[in-house]
Enzyme design. Structure first.
Site, short mmCIF file in Angstrom:
data_model
loop_
_atom_site.label_atom_id
_atom_site.label_comp_id
_atom_site.label_asym_id
_atom_site.label_seq_id
_atom_site.Cartn_x
_atom_site.Cartn_y
_atom_site.Cartn_z
N ASP A 114 0.82 -1.22 0.00
CA ASP A 114 0.00 0.00 0.00
C ASP A 114 0.85 1.26 0.00
O ASP A 114 0.59 2.22 -0.72
CB ASP A 114 -0.88 0.05 1.26
CG ASP A 114 -2.20 -0.66 1.05
OD1 ASP A 114 -2.49 -1.05 -0.08
OD2 ASP A 114 -2.93 -0.81 2.04
N HIS B 240 -7.56 -3.23 0.01
CA HIS B 240 -6.87 -1.98 0.34
C HIS B 240 -5.94 -1.58 -0.79
O HIS B 240 -5.94 -0.42 -1.25
CB HIS B 240 -6.05 -2.21 1.62
CG HIS B 240 -6.11 -1.07 2.59
ND1 HIS B 240 -5.24 -0.02 2.52
CD2 HIS B 240 -6.91 -0.83 3.66
CE1 HIS B 240 -5.50 0.84 3.51
NE2 HIS B 240 -6.50 0.36 4.21
#
Length: 338
Positions: free
Chosen positions: A277, A300
């Site tokens: 991420d 995510h």
């Protein structure tokens, strides 16, 4: 004014959308309008750590913001020129300092400015990276991408009181693409810090973790007692030229244990799912292609790739591998961003 609309409820629909959108808005100078902020969370809207990051950005630039209030589900952000600054801030709660740093570091570094800042708040709290993770994992990958920062942990602050303090210095940086393929090292380090929890309980937990890791790795352990409030923080990590992998955890007082995914750590991967991420935003404005392998594509990561590409204009692709996935991000090169 031409605002780029961002749906905060898209995909994973959490705080990462806010952080990535504001960061890239500042770097690309694109005004954004975020709606449905954290709509997919139990308590929707902006939280203290989001507002502290925005408050700091107001001080180090002439940005304009509409909707920067606790619980706000809509935000208009008009970026301004970043200037070198020196200041101090207090989140006022145990709000995560680590998440604030994820916004500030890329913005200031890529804008070719300096920032010296002291921040008070939570250093090791739920649903965010521990300070160990920021210090050893985030800093390592950012360093390889050309982003330079240093920090001093003055005081650790656990949830729910917070009261931790970090001194941070960010320097002008030239961001670059990186490639991370597959772990080669067999060495692992365990870091643990604790306060007001029996020493024998912590040592017992670390012993169990070490015994499982010893089946595949040579393990080094460092345990120390610090902080004022009751709590404990753990990081298990390995780093080599091809991989940066870390998993962190807080001590769960209800079950008197660290909830740590050692099975995931044992996989032969290049980056852990949380670090994947954090690579996306700087990779999107770097020159060249950033390539990394990860065990799975989380919701995510998928959401962050989509939002980042929408603002920066970067291109990305995901390829299936026998034991995971390869992510390729072709950056727009920040040097071309006006």
């Amino acid at each position: 004014m031409d605002f780029l609309k961002i749906n905060g409820a898209h995909g994973e629909g959490g705080g990462q959308i806010i952080r990535s959108a504001i960061t890239l808005s500042c770097i690309t100078k694109q005004p954004i309008h975020i709606e449905n902020i954290r709509k997919n969370r139990k308590v929707s809207g902006l939280k203290p750590q989001h507002l502290t990051a925005i408050k700091i950005l107001k001080k180090i630039s002439d940005c304009k913001v509409i909707g920067d209030e606790i619980g706000s589900t809509e935000l208009k952000f008009i970026p301004g020129e970043i200037k070198s600054s020196k200041l101090s801030e207090d989140v006022g709660t145990a709000g995560s300092i680590s998440l604030i740093l994820q916004v500030l570091i890329p913005i200031v570094a890529i804008s070719q400015k300096n920032l010296e800042i002291s921040i008070k708040g939570g250093t090791d709290v739920q649903w965010s990276p521990t300070m160990f993770y920021t210090q050893h994992i985030l800093r390592e990958v950012y360093s390889r991408m050309g982003i330079n920062f240093s920090f001093e942990l003055k005081k650790r602050g656990y949830y729910p009181k917070g009261n931790g303090e970090v001194n941070l210095e960010i320097n002008p940086s030239n961001v670059k693409a990186i490639s991370l393929s597959k772990r080669k090292t067999n060495r692992v380090k365990i870091l643990c810090t604790f306060s007001k929890i029996p020493n024998e309980k912590i040592e017992s937990e670390i012993k169990k973790i070490k015994e499982k890791l010893n089946e595949s790795f040579v393990v080094d352990v460092e345990i120390k007692e610090e902080a004022l409030d009751s709590g404990a923080s753990l990081l298990v990590y390995s780093i080599d030229e091809n991989s940066i992998i870390g998993i962190d955890s807080l001590f769960d007082k209800k079950i008197e244990s660290f909830d740590v995914d050692l099975d995931g750590f044992l996989e032969d991967i290049a980056v852990d799912e949380n670090l994947a991420d954090m690579i996306v935003v700087p990779a999107s404005v770097a020159k060249g292609k950033t390539i990394f392998q990860v065990k799975k594509i989380t919701k995510h990561l998928e959401t962050n790739l989509f939002v980042t590409s929408k603002i920066s204009g970067c291109k990305y692709g995901i390829g299936k591998l026998p034991n995971g996935f390869e992510v390729i991000i072709e950056g727009t090169s920040y040097s071309s961003i006006k």
